[in-house]
Design an enzyme around this catalytic site. Structure first.
Site, PDB file in Angstrom:
ATOM      1  N   VAL A  34      33.406  60.959  29.465  1.00 44.70           N
ATOM      2  CA  VAL A  34      33.252  62.309  30.032  1.00 44.70           C
ATOM      3  C   VAL A  34      31.974  62.965  29.510  1.00 44.70           C
ATOM      4  O   VAL A  34      31.275  63.669  30.242  1.00 44.70           O
ATOM      5  CB  VAL A  34      34.486  63.180  29.720  1.00 44.70           C
ATOM      6  CG1 VAL A  34      34.289  64.614  30.197  1.00 44.70           C
ATOM      7  CG2 VAL A  34      35.733  62.581  30.355  1.00 44.70           C
ATOM      8  N   CYS A  35      31.648  62.693  28.256  1.00 42.28           N
ATOM      9  CA  CYS A  35      30.456  63.298  27.645  1.00 42.28           C
ATOM     10  C   CYS A  35      29.187  62.886  28.381  1.00 42.28           C
ATOM     11  O   CYS A  35      28.314  63.708  28.650  1.00 42.28           O
ATOM     12  CB  CYS A  35      30.358  62.897  26.177  1.00 42.28           C
ATOM     13  SG  CYS A  35      31.823  63.293  25.208  1.00 42.28           S
TER      14      CYS A  35
END
Length: 199
Positions: free
Chosen positions: A86-87
């Protein structure tokens, strides 16, 4: 055997995430809107993203929080780790695509911080082609995030102590907006679009 390990890890992560959702009613951070972020993390410095050779030539210098926040309007966001799902796919890109709009609202700098060393942060920023738009800092021993009570144990994902996924808008070291996701896998309130609407 490998598949059972994947299932076991997956169930551990689901359990971890579920536990975080149960704990969501408590305030994650010891800081809140109105807090002074520099005072909340006294004597803490961060490590600006750089190559190892740059680290050697600077004698492994660090950047005091005062230099990052005092007299400035700063959007800062923290995330569990460089090169993670997600980062990389959502969190950093959401700020990269909103740089001009955030600057138009008077933001002086956009800062990304993670519990990583500055060399990993440098490599990640280069891979994301974001190092010219966003300032990347490492919090190698998690001291910054511990001071703000924004750490989470992600040992089940083989990450150890990491940062919650969060964002803040800070004016002259005073927190004006603070968003903390309920779980590290969530991306609902800490992104660039959400922050843009809050400033």
């Amino acid at each position: 055997m490998a598949s059972s390990m994947v299932i076991k890890r997956s169930s551990v992560l689901k359990s971890l995430t579920g536990g975080l959702r149960v704990a969501a009613s408590r305030a994650y951070a010891s800081v809140a809107v109105g807090s002074d972020i520099v005072s909340a993390a006294p004597d803490i410095s961060l490590q600006k993203a750089r190559t190892y050779d740059e680290g050697v030539s600077s004698k492994f210098s660090t950047t005091p929080l005062h230099d990052i926040f005092k007299g400035k309007k700063v959007v800062i966001f923290g995330l569990p780790g460089a090169f993670t799902g997600v980062c990389s796919a959502q969190h950093v890109p959401s700020y990269k695509t909103n740089i001009d709009k955030l600057k138009a609202k008077g933001v002086d700098s956009i800062v990304c911080v993670s519990v990583n060393d500055p060399y990993v942060m440098h490599g990640w920023a280069e891979k994301l082609e974001a190092k010219d738009a966003i300032e990347f800092y490492g919090d190698f021993d998690a001291s910054f995030h511990k001071s703000l009570d924004l750490t989470i144990d992600l040992s089940a994902a083989l990450l150890g102590t990491r940062s919650h996924r969060w964002s803040a808008y800070v004016e002259d070291s005073k927190i004006k907006v603070l968003n903390v996701e309920k779980a590290p896998s969530e991306f609902k309130v800490s992104g660039g679009d959400h922050m843009l609407a809050q400033i």
